[in-house]
Design an enzyme around this catalytic site. Sequence first.
Site, PDB file in Angstrom:
ATOM      1  N   ASP A   6      -4.823  -2.645   8.630  1.00 53.86           N
ATOM      2  CA  ASP A   6      -5.324  -1.012   8.599  1.00 53.86           C
ATOM      3  C   ASP A   6      -4.400  -0.127   7.909  1.00 53.86           C
ATOM      4  O   ASP A   6      -3.588  -0.461   7.403  1.00 53.86           O
ATOM      5  CB  ASP A   6      -5.908  -0.856   9.875  1.00 53.86           C
ATOM      6  CG  ASP A   6      -6.395   0.650   9.983  1.00 53.86           C
ATOM      7  OD1 ASP A   6      -7.879   0.158   9.414  1.00 53.86           O
ATOM      8  OD2 ASP A   6      -6.003   1.474  10.739  1.00 53.86           O
ATOM      9  N   SER A   7      -5.530   0.967   7.108  1.00 55.29           N
ATOM     10  CA  SER A   7      -4.914   1.956   6.444  1.00 55.29           C
ATOM     11  C   SER A   7      -3.706   1.981   7.880  1.00 55.29           C
ATOM     12  O   SER A   7      -2.490   3.278   7.311  1.00 55.29           O
ATOM     13  CB  SER A   7      -5.624   3.325   6.894  1.00 55.29           C
ATOM     14  OG  SER A   7      -6.415   3.971   7.834  1.00 55.29           O
ATOM     15  N   CYS A  69     -10.042  -2.098   8.854  1.00 59.85           N
ATOM     16  CA  CYS A  69     -10.198  -0.458   8.395  1.00 59.85           C
ATOM     17  C   CYS A  69     -11.412  -0.755   7.530  1.00 59.85           C
ATOM     18  O   CYS A  69     -12.070  -1.402   7.123  1.00 59.85           O
ATOM     19  CB  CYS A  69      -9.247  -0.202   6.981  1.00 59.85           C
ATOM     20  SG  CYS A  69      -9.776   1.165   6.502  1.00 59.85           S
ATOM     21  N   GLU A 151      -6.135  10.549  15.584  1.00 56.01           N
ATOM     22  CA  GLU A 151      -4.626  10.262  15.989  1.00 56.01           C
ATOM     23  C   GLU A 151      -3.894  12.134  16.313  1.00 56.01           C
ATOM     24  O   GLU A 151      -2.503  11.125  16.343  1.00 56.01           O
ATOM     25  CB  GLU A 151      -4.471  10.627  13.876  1.00 56.01           C
ATOM     26  CG  GLU A 151      -4.737   9.729  13.115  1.00 56.01           C
ATOM     27  CD  GLU A 151      -4.400   8.992  12.452  1.00 56.01           C
ATOM     28  OE1 GLU A 151      -3.107   9.616  11.895  1.00 56.01           O
ATOM     29  OE2 GLU A 151      -4.474   7.771  11.657  1.00 56.01           O
ATOM     30  N   CYS A 181     -16.142   4.139  11.699  1.00 50.36           N
ATOM     31  CA  CYS A 181     -14.815   3.890  11.005  1.00 50.36           C
ATOM     32  C   CYS A 181     -14.145   3.678  12.681  1.00 50.36           C
ATOM     33  O   CYS A 181     -13.965   3.899  13.662  1.00 50.36           O
ATOM     34  CB  CYS A 181     -14.510   5.870  11.304  1.00 50.36           C
ATOM     35  SG  CYS A 181     -12.861   6.292  11.141  1.00 50.36           S
ATOM     36  N   HIS A 183     -11.645   4.868  13.997  1.00 52.06           N
ATOM     37  CA  HIS A 183     -10.422   5.842  15.553  1.00 52.06           C
ATOM     38  C   HIS A 183     -11.784   6.269  15.551  1.00 52.06           C
ATOM     39  O   HIS A 183     -11.551   6.752  17.734  1.00 52.06           O
ATOM     40  CB  HIS A 183     -10.438   6.932  14.389  1.00 52.06           C
ATOM     41  CG  HIS A 183      -9.265   7.102  13.573  1.00 52.06           C
ATOM     42  ND1 HIS A 183      -8.792   5.786  12.481  1.00 52.06           N
ATOM     43  CD2 HIS A 183      -8.045   7.749  13.760  1.00 52.06           C
ATOM     44  CE1 HIS A 183      -7.571   6.027  11.841  1.00 52.06           C
ATOM     45  NE2 HIS A 183      -6.918   7.307  12.593  1.00 52.06           N
TER      46      HIS A 183
HETATM   47  N1  DGL Z   1      -9.124   3.061   9.533  1.00 54.91           N
HETATM   48  C1  DGL Z   1      -9.896   3.893   8.625  1.00 54.91           C
HETATM   49  C2  DGL Z   1     -11.243   3.370   9.163  1.00 54.91           C
HETATM   50  O1  DGL Z   1     -11.783   2.504   9.162  1.00 54.91           O
HETATM   51  C3  DGL Z   1      -9.724   5.858   8.998  1.00 54.91           C
HETATM   52  C4  DGL Z   1      -8.727   5.968   8.773  1.00 54.91           C
HETATM   53  C5  DGL Z   1      -8.108   6.671   7.178  1.00 54.91           C
HETATM   54  O2  DGL Z   1      -8.852   7.726   6.257  1.00 54.91           O
HETATM   55  O3  DGL Z   1      -7.468   5.830   6.547  1.00 54.91           O
HETATM   56  O4  DGL Z   1     -12.481   4.124   7.960  1.00 54.91           O
END
Ligand code: DGL
Length: 279
Positions: A6-7, A69, A151, A181, A183
């Site tokens: 993931d990011s 992600c 976050e 997403c 989050h």
């Molecule tokens: N993990 C990213 C997603 O699910 C969200 C956070 C980011 O923008 O890095 O798209």
Amino acid sequence: MIGVYDSGFGGLTVLRQLRAVLPERDFVYLGDSGRAPYGGRDTSTLLDFAEQCTERLFEEGCRLVVVACNTVSCVALRHLQTRYAGPGSERRVLGVTIPAAEAAVAMSRGHIGVLGTARTVASGTFETEIRKLGPHRVTQRAAPLLAPLVEEGWEATGIATQAVAKYLEGLEDVDTLLLGCTHYPLLASAFEGATRAKVLDPAPYVATRLREWLVRHPEFDAAGTGDLRVLCSGDPAVFAEHGRRFLGTELPKVAHVAEEGGRLQHRERVQVVLGQVLR
Ligand code: DGL
């Protein structure tokens, strides 16, 4: 051992479901938190980051990488699969968009709303995958403020409630709201308070689809002991602190993977000899 990429912290919401459904599997999670957020980045940067992180998880010994992600799944999954997991390859890369689209189509009476990062929405991938499965109407909306709010730990504040309500303006016709997403599951109560639509966190479906996939493809991972290792490219202490909210439990010791010259450090570090050469 299954790699999860993931990011940053967000993919821990996906990992949480994967571990619940596959408690006997070992996982190694890589959060590219030093270079997050990904959501506003351009496509070529995302392809580069996605390659680096996938390769790093292969170096850890994973033969299967799950891209948790949404932004990377929408933009780079096909690229990663073509590059690393073509016919005859001993590796596989899976994403979250197809299980999410399947779950949304199964749940919806006809109009699906998709919320995600700017890059996710610009890619149109969720809409494309949903349209392959049914005649549903799809309305997408980028919600770039929401991931940073989560976050920051502000998911239960009035600011989060207001931001969610603002992003849902004009989506009153939607009957199913797909949280596109990583989050957004932490904002589930804010969403549920702001819409009459069914709110869909796709992560549990991603997990059950992965379990089914592993039954059909046992050669890509074997049962282990439920072990978890966590790597991140940002500050490991911050990662462990914030990650707890996303994973729902304490993280094991978080290892740091530094970025050097724009590349993630390899598992076997190149030894740089410091000091002066005497002549
Ligand atoms: N993990 C990213 C997603 O699910 C969200 C956070 C980011 O923008 O890095 O798209």
